[in-house]
Design a protein around this motif. Structure first.
Motif, mmCIF file in Angstrom:
data_model
loop_
_atom_site.group_PDB
_atom_site.id
_atom_site.type_symbol
_atom_site.label_atom_id
_atom_site.label_comp_id
_atom_site.label_asym_id
_atom_site.label_seq_id
_atom_site.Cartn_x
_atom_site.Cartn_y
_atom_site.Cartn_z
ATOM 1 N N MET A 30 -38.021 7.577 -4.678
ATOM 2 C CA MET A 30 -37.163 8.716 -4.980
ATOM 3 C C MET A 30 -36.638 8.596 -6.415
ATOM 4 N N ASP A 31 -36.655 9.685 -7.134
ATOM 5 C CA ASP A 31 -36.202 9.688 -8.522
ATOM 6 C C ASP A 31 -34.729 10.097 -8.566
ATOM 7 N N LEU A 32 -33.850 9.096 -8.483
ATOM 8 C CA LEU A 32 -32.425 9.395 -8.489
ATOM 9 C C LEU A 32 -31.905 9.747 -9.872
ATOM 10 N N SER A 33 -32.743 9.584 -10.897
ATOM 11 C CA SER A 33 -32.305 9.918 -12.251
ATOM 12 C C SER A 33 -32.034 11.421 -12.394
ATOM 13 N N LYS A 34 -32.507 12.212 -11.440
ATOM 14 C CA LYS A 34 -32.235 13.657 -11.480
ATOM 15 C C LYS A 34 -30.734 13.931 -11.319
ATOM 16 N N PHE A 35 -29.988 12.915 -10.802
ATOM 17 C CA PHE A 35 -28.546 13.056 -10.663
ATOM 18 C C PHE A 35 -27.784 12.311 -11.759
ATOM 19 N N SER A 36 -28.506 11.809 -12.762
ATOM 20 C CA SER A 36 -27.851 11.177 -13.908
ATOM 21 C C SER A 36 -27.167 12.263 -14.733
ATOM 22 N N PRO A 37 -26.327 11.901 -15.714
ATOM 23 C CA PRO A 37 -25.663 12.941 -16.508
ATOM 24 C C PRO A 37 -26.626 13.951 -17.118
ATOM 25 N N ASN A 38 -27.711 13.466 -17.723
ATOM 26 C CA ASN A 38 -28.675 14.407 -18.311
ATOM 27 C C ASN A 38 -29.415 15.190 -17.238
ATOM 28 N N GLY A 39 -29.664 14.530 -16.096
ATOM 29 C CA GLY A 39 -30.303 15.239 -14.990
ATOM 30 C C GLY A 39 -29.405 16.339 -14.451
ATOM 31 N N LEU A 40 -28.114 16.041 -14.332
ATOM 32 C CA LEU A 40 -27.162 17.053 -13.861
ATOM 33 C C LEU A 40 -27.031 18.199 -14.855
ATOM 34 N N LYS A 41 -27.093 17.864 -16.133
ATOM 35 C CA LYS A 41 -27.045 18.897 -17.171
ATOM 36 C C LYS A 41 -28.172 19.899 -16.966
ATOM 37 N N SER A 42 -29.345 19.389 -16.626
ATOM 38 C CA SER A 42 -30.498 20.254 -16.402
ATOM 39 C C SER A 42 -30.386 21.009 -15.074
ATOM 40 N N LEU A 43 -29.926 20.311 -14.026
ATOM 41 C CA LEU A 43 -29.850 20.914 -12.699
ATOM 42 C C LEU A 43 -28.748 21.970 -12.605
ATOM 43 N N LEU A 44 -27.589 21.643 -13.157
ATOM 44 C CA LEU A 44 -26.428 22.508 -12.978
ATOM 45 C C LEU A 44 -26.259 23.548 -14.081
ATOM 46 N N LYS A 45 -26.893 23.309 -15.212
ATOM 47 C CA LYS A 45 -26.869 24.238 -16.340
ATOM 48 C C LYS A 45 -25.426 24.641 -16.698
ATOM 49 N N ASP A 46 -25.091 25.909 -16.512
ATOM 50 C CA ASP A 46 -23.773 26.394 -16.932
ATOM 51 C C ASP A 46 -22.743 26.394 -15.806
ATOM 52 N N LYS A 47 -22.995 25.648 -14.752
ATOM 53 C CA LYS A 47 -22.066 25.617 -13.626
ATOM 54 C C LYS A 47 -20.774 24.904 -14.035
ATOM 55 N N ASP A 48 -19.654 25.556 -13.812
ATOM 56 C CA ASP A 48 -18.356 24.970 -14.129
ATOM 57 C C ASP A 48 -17.923 23.989 -13.051
ATOM 58 N N LEU A 49 -17.381 22.859 -13.478
ATOM 59 C CA LEU A 49 -16.829 21.860 -12.571
ATOM 60 C C LEU A 49 -15.379 21.598 -12.961
ATOM 61 N N LYS A 50 -14.600 21.103 -12.008
ATOM 62 C CA LYS A 50 -13.201 20.779 -12.285
ATOM 63 C C LYS A 50 -13.101 19.299 -12.670
ATOM 64 N N TRP A 51 -12.497 19.033 -13.825
ATOM 65 C CA TRP A 51 -12.365 17.675 -14.350
ATOM 66 C C TRP A 51 -10.893 17.292 -14.458
ATOM 67 N N ARG A 52 -10.564 16.131 -13.942
ATOM 68 C CA ARG A 52 -9.224 15.587 -14.110
ATOM 69 C C ARG A 52 -9.215 14.793 -15.411
ATOM 70 N N VAL A 53 -8.204 15.003 -16.248
ATOM 71 C CA VAL A 53 -8.132 14.359 -17.563
ATOM 72 C C VAL A 53 -6.949 13.388 -17.584
ATOM 73 N N GLY A 54 -7.216 12.155 -18.006
ATOM 74 C CA GLY A 54 -6.169 11.146 -18.077
ATOM 75 C C GLY A 54 -6.195 10.400 -19.398
ATOM 76 N N GLU A 55 -5.194 9.575 -19.606
ATOM 77 C CA GLU A 55 -5.063 8.839 -20.859
ATOM 78 C C GLU A 55 -5.589 7.413 -20.714
ATOM 79 N N ARG A 56 -6.313 6.951 -21.730
ATOM 80 C CA ARG A 56 -6.796 5.575 -21.747
ATOM 81 C C ARG A 56 -5.815 4.647 -22.454
#
Length: 414
Positions: A30-56
């Motif tokens: 199974m090619d799990l790289s399809k769910f890597s960041p670049n894979g998700l970029k290709s799969l999800l395209k312009d789909k908006d997701l909710k991101w929580r932002v915190g301080e480092r």
């Protein structure tokens, strides 16, 4: 059951400690790289997701309710994560800075967490199910879309907690992630709290990465397993094990929560917890939203009739549960064979967690105020009422009351 007929699920459930499988062979072919960041970029395209932002740059606990959320695509996050000079970004990077209201990943982190696969990949269920064949590993009632996805940049983390239901299987898709796991026996050392309230999550008051040993002295003696997951690794988190999780770099992981027969007992305790908290809401004029996580609807929590319905349903479920003999437990390394290939299942060892240099981080002035104050707040009172030990006592008393009522009814019918 013969050793050769055991599934991955059969083997992993024999363990009472976390186990690590450092291999890509579990999902062989199974090619799990399809769910890597670049894979998700290709799969999800312009789909908006909710991101929580915190301080480092802070050592303070960053509760979910205190972190702002932003809406962005995976592509925009990747642009932002690639900023090397936050004062001189490219036009595209500058746009991502504006969207996230954060200069760069050196000072901030972004986390799209608790994302249900069925929601993220709506209308692509067949594709996800074929990519994550949980059934082949023995999880016959689970499909790929039953998993949960976590995507975050370096520093993104989940505060220390344990899940009241089931156990957890985690697949690291890309990047690396540090897991710090404490056994259920360390619960008192971790100062459990149900404030903020979230169904099925018991949080720790301890700041794991920067513990205050004056405020939480029991934590000094706590022991933990520390595991770094890398791409292709699988982690088994047993029932009721506490865990603090932190991304070491841009990371994607997928997890699967698996039910156990003991969950019926937990549903009763969760119903009691919800009922106690919901009963308090109407009496508090200025209800503090930080007392519940953003995933909870305060109006729903405050609906006592609904909570009583949950409570009675959990009691009915308990009445249908049959007690089985406990499964055999092992904490020894085992070899599991999949598609003819040997896969090592490695149990993790406990070690003292607090390092020698850990020190008292509370300023002297605050110590004096704390010792002089000594007054109990509504929040303190609610924390005591919903402490796991208290909830267990209430749940047991409710079961005794119901059993007595049932016995009385039986006697009256004779």
């Amino acid at each position: 059951m013969s050793e050769s007929s055991k599934t991955f699920k059969d083997v992993i459930e024999e363990y009472s400690v976390p186990c690590l499988c450092e291999t890509n062979e579990i999902f062989s072919g199974m090619d799990l790289s399809k769910f890597s960041p670049n894979g998700l970029k290709s799969l999800l395209k312009d789909k908006d997701l909710k991101w929580r932002v915190g301080e480092r740059t802070t050592n303070d606990l960053q509760w979910e309710s205190s972190c702002p959320t932003r809406i962005a695509t995976v592509s925009q996050i990747l642009e932002w994560n690639g900023i090397t000079n936050c004062e001189d970004p490219t036009p595209v990077q500058k746009e991502s800075q504006s969207i996230l209201a954060a200069c760069c990943q050196r000072h901030y982190w972004c986390y799209a967490d608790y994302m249900y696969m069925k929601d993220v990949f709506r209308c692509r269920e067949d594709y996800v199910n074929a990519s994550l064949p949980w059934k082949e590993l023995g999880f016959t009632d689970k499909a790929g879309v039953d998993g949960t996805m976590w995507v975050g940049t370096a520093g993104a983390h989940t505060l220390c907690h344990f899940d009241t239901y089931g156990y957890n299987i985690v697949v690291q898709i890309s990047g690396s992630k540090r897991w710090i796991l404490f056994p259920p026996s360390e619960t008192d050392s971790l100062y459990p709290t149900r404030i903020p309230y979230e169904e099925s999550s018991v949080f720790s008051e301890v700041n794991i990465r920067n513990p205050n040993l004056t405020q939480h002295p029991k934590f000094r003696s706590a022991s933990a397993c520390t595991v770094v997951l890398r791409a292709g690794d699988i982690l088994y988190v047993p029932r009721h094990w506490w865990h603090y999780v932190e991304n070491l770099e841009l990371s994607v992981s997928i997890n699967l929560w698996c039910d156990t027969e003991l969950d019926a007992e937990e549903r009763l305790r969760e119903s009691v917890t919800r009922l106690v908290i919901g009963s308090m809401v109407p009496s508090i004029t200025n209800w503090n939203k930080s007392w519940v996580t953003p995933s909870e609807d305060i109006d729903s929590v405050a609906c006592v009739e609904k909570s009583l319905e949950y409570l009675n349903n959990s009691l009915r479920s308990l009445s249908t549960v049959t007690e089985n003999s406990p499964s055999p437990c092992t904490n020894e390394q085992q070899i599991f064979h999949r598609n003819g290939l040997p896969i090592s299942i490695n149990p993790q060892c406990l070690r003292p967690f607090v390092e020698a240099e850990a020190c008292d981080t509370m300023p002297a002035e605050k110590k004096r105020k704390r010792s002089e104050q000594g007054s109990v707040t509504r929040r303190d009172f609610l924390k005591c009422l919903t402490h796991p030990k208290v909830i267990t006592l209430i749940a047991n008393e409710i079961r005794d009351v119901v059993a007595s009522m049932n016995d009385t009814e039986c006697e009256s019918e004779m």
